[in-house]
Design an enzyme around this catalytic site. Structure first.
Site, PDB file in Angstrom:
ATOM      1  N   GLU A 257       0.823  -1.210   0.000  1.00 30.55           N
ATOM      2  CA  GLU A 257       0.000   0.000   0.000  1.00 30.55           C
ATOM      3  C   GLU A 257       0.860   1.265   0.000  1.00 30.55           C
ATOM      4  OE1 GLU A 257      -2.980  -0.177  -0.697  1.00 30.55           O
ATOM      5  OE2 GLU A 257      -3.425  -2.273  -0.278  1.00 30.55           O
ATOM      6  N   HIS A 260       2.085   2.135  -3.456  1.00 27.86           N
ATOM      7  CA  HIS A 260       1.153   2.895  -4.300  1.00 27.86           C
ATOM      8  C   HIS A 260       1.352   4.394  -4.119  1.00 27.86           C
ATOM      9  CE1 HIS A 260      -0.939  -0.410  -5.991  1.00 27.86           C
ATOM     10  NE2 HIS A 260      -1.589  -0.787  -4.905  1.00 27.86           N
ATOM     11  N   CYS A 267       1.641  -4.512 -10.247  1.00 28.51           N
ATOM     12  CA  CYS A 267       2.630  -5.101 -11.149  1.00 28.51           C
ATOM     13  C   CYS A 267       2.005  -6.236 -11.962  1.00 28.51           C
ATOM     14  CB  CYS A 267       3.823  -5.632 -10.354  1.00 28.51           C
ATOM     15  SG  CYS A 267       5.125  -6.299 -11.408  1.00 28.51           S
ATOM     16  N   CYS A 272       5.651 -10.339  -7.745  1.00 28.40           N
ATOM     17  CA  CYS A 272       6.062  -9.096  -7.097  1.00 28.40           C
ATOM     18  C   CYS A 272       5.079  -8.771  -5.977  1.00 28.40           C
ATOM     19  CB  CYS A 272       6.061  -7.977  -8.140  1.00 28.40           C
ATOM     20  SG  CYS A 272       6.516  -6.340  -7.531  1.00 28.40           S
ATOM     21  N   CYS A 291       9.775  -7.049  -7.758  1.00 24.85           N
ATOM     22  CA  CYS A 291      10.443  -7.536  -8.959  1.00 24.85           C
ATOM     23  C   CYS A 291      11.451  -6.472  -9.398  1.00 24.85           C
ATOM     24  CB  CYS A 291       9.410  -7.801 -10.054  1.00 24.85           C
ATOM     25  SG  CYS A 291       8.763  -6.310 -10.841  1.00 24.85           S
ATOM     26  N   CYS A 294       9.871  -3.011 -10.574  1.00 24.98           N
ATOM     27  CA  CYS A 294       9.340  -2.189  -9.476  1.00 24.98           C
ATOM     28  C   CYS A 294      10.444  -1.752  -8.525  1.00 24.98           C
ATOM     29  CB  CYS A 294       8.254  -2.966  -8.730  1.00 24.98           C
ATOM     30  SG  CYS A 294       6.749  -3.223  -9.706  1.00 24.98           S
TER      31      CYS A 294
END
Length: 357
Positions: A257, A260, A267, A272, A291, A294
């Protein structure tokens, strides 16, 4: 069941970009860092620590919520992306209501969450705010007709948050162990956030393995019809026991969260922690970390050293039994329950082997 495979070229473009300036920025990583990140291009192959996404059913997030995959370039170019700065560089965590049995173990649990966020978002400061009671929030609540457990209204929480948000907060998180609902027509919600205001509330109540069982200890009598404003119902209300699985699920939810807030979307490239999830089973399938695509997004915003971050994450999962016994005898400390983290530990060990500080 379907495995989502992307071509090496597609993943390469998503990670590096075809833009010359972003490709030049990528080349600033060390050879070892690039070797680690490019392990995602061989996801699922022998020797790669990264795996492709597996969709188990149509109820999973990706088929239920079609979204455009977010490459590093689209992330970097987003004009609405929020970045921390010198005046807003602290993540605050505050608990609401009952949070396990009062005492050292509960305090440690919240402390472990803070420490994990601190190393996951290395470079930012993560602080705990004093816990507040449900009565202090003055939020509306109800008894869920299906589960017969107490629920609190998220919009009221967010308004309470807005009035209490510290000036230097980049993000403010409230964590209740009580179930949530966003409006009367909804059965429940795991959490709700306001990206523009940098705050959110997320419940761990449904992370209890027994939540959906008929014998769940949080069920109230069907004859009970609470009156709004009578917050005595929350005094000593049942909360899940602190377990390794609960700690793992909590760490995943918090970092997902908060991710974000930094502008990372769900993703769709590789396995991920930023994958979306429609249900607990899907959430449990997500790995603990990011991953490579990200990871590059977050590193660009926060500015941490990739190797040092992996080392810190690995150290967080380690527990010295001898030291725990010594601490327990002195301050009633409890060993950190990291049994559920062992699969993630193996992955982090592989990552740290690529980058030696």
């Amino acid at each position: 069941m379907k495995v989502i495979h992307h071509s090496v070229e597609t993943l390469q473009t998503a990670l590096v970009s075809n833009r010359q300036d972003l490709a030049k920025l990528y080349r600033k990583y060390t050879r070892e860092e690039r070797q680690l990140l490019e392990g995602g291009l061989r996801a699922g192959q022998p020797g790669s620590q990264f795996q492709p996404i597996t969709v188990h059913s149509d109820s999973d997030w990706i088929p239920a919520h079609p979204e455009e995959p977010q490459s590093f370039e689209s992330f970097y170019s987003n004009p609405h992306r929020k970045n921390p700065d010198a005046s807003h560089n602290t993540i605050y965590i505050q608990t609401i209501g009952s949070f396990g049995k009062p005492g050292a173990e509960t305090d440690q649990y919240v402390g472990w969450l803070r420490e994990y966020c601190q190393v996951f978002f290395s470079g930012l400061t993560v602080k705990l705010l004093p816990a507040v009671t449900v009565a202090e929030t003055r939020c509306a609540f109800r008894v869920n007709n299906d589960s017969q457990n107490l629920q609190i209204l998220t919009s009221d929480f967010l308004q309470f948050l807005w009035n209490k948000k510290p000036k230097d907060a980049f993000w403010l998180i409230y964590i209740p162990m009580i179930d949530l609902y966003p409006r009367e027509s909804w059965n429940f919600v795991f959490g709700q956030a306001s990206l523009s205001k940098g705050m959110g509330v997320f419940s761990f109540a449904r992370y209890d393995d027994d939540f959906y069982s008929k014998t769940y200890a949080g069920k109230l009598k069907k004859s009970l019809h609470p009156k709004q404003g009578d917050y005595s119902l929350f005094d000593g209300y049942y909360t899940p026991p602190i377990t390794s699985t609960l700690l793992l699920r909590s760490c995943k939810t918090l970092t997902h969260e908060i991710g974000h807030i930094f502008g990372l979307k769900h993703c769709q490239w590789l396995n991920c922690v930023m994958q979306g999830s429609n249900h607990l089973e899907e959430s449990d399938r997500r790995p603990l970390d990011l991953c490579p695509i990200c990871l590059r997004k977050l590193q660009t915003v926060v500015g941490f050293h990739i190797g040092e971050r992996y080392k810190a994450l690995l150290e967080w999962t380690e527990e010295d039994p001898t030291q725990s016994v010594k601490e327990a005898s002195a301050v009633q400390a409890f060993p950190k329950p990291t049994e559920a983290f062992q699969t993630s530990v193996k992955s982090m060990l592989i990552c740290t082997s690529f980058i030696k500080n």
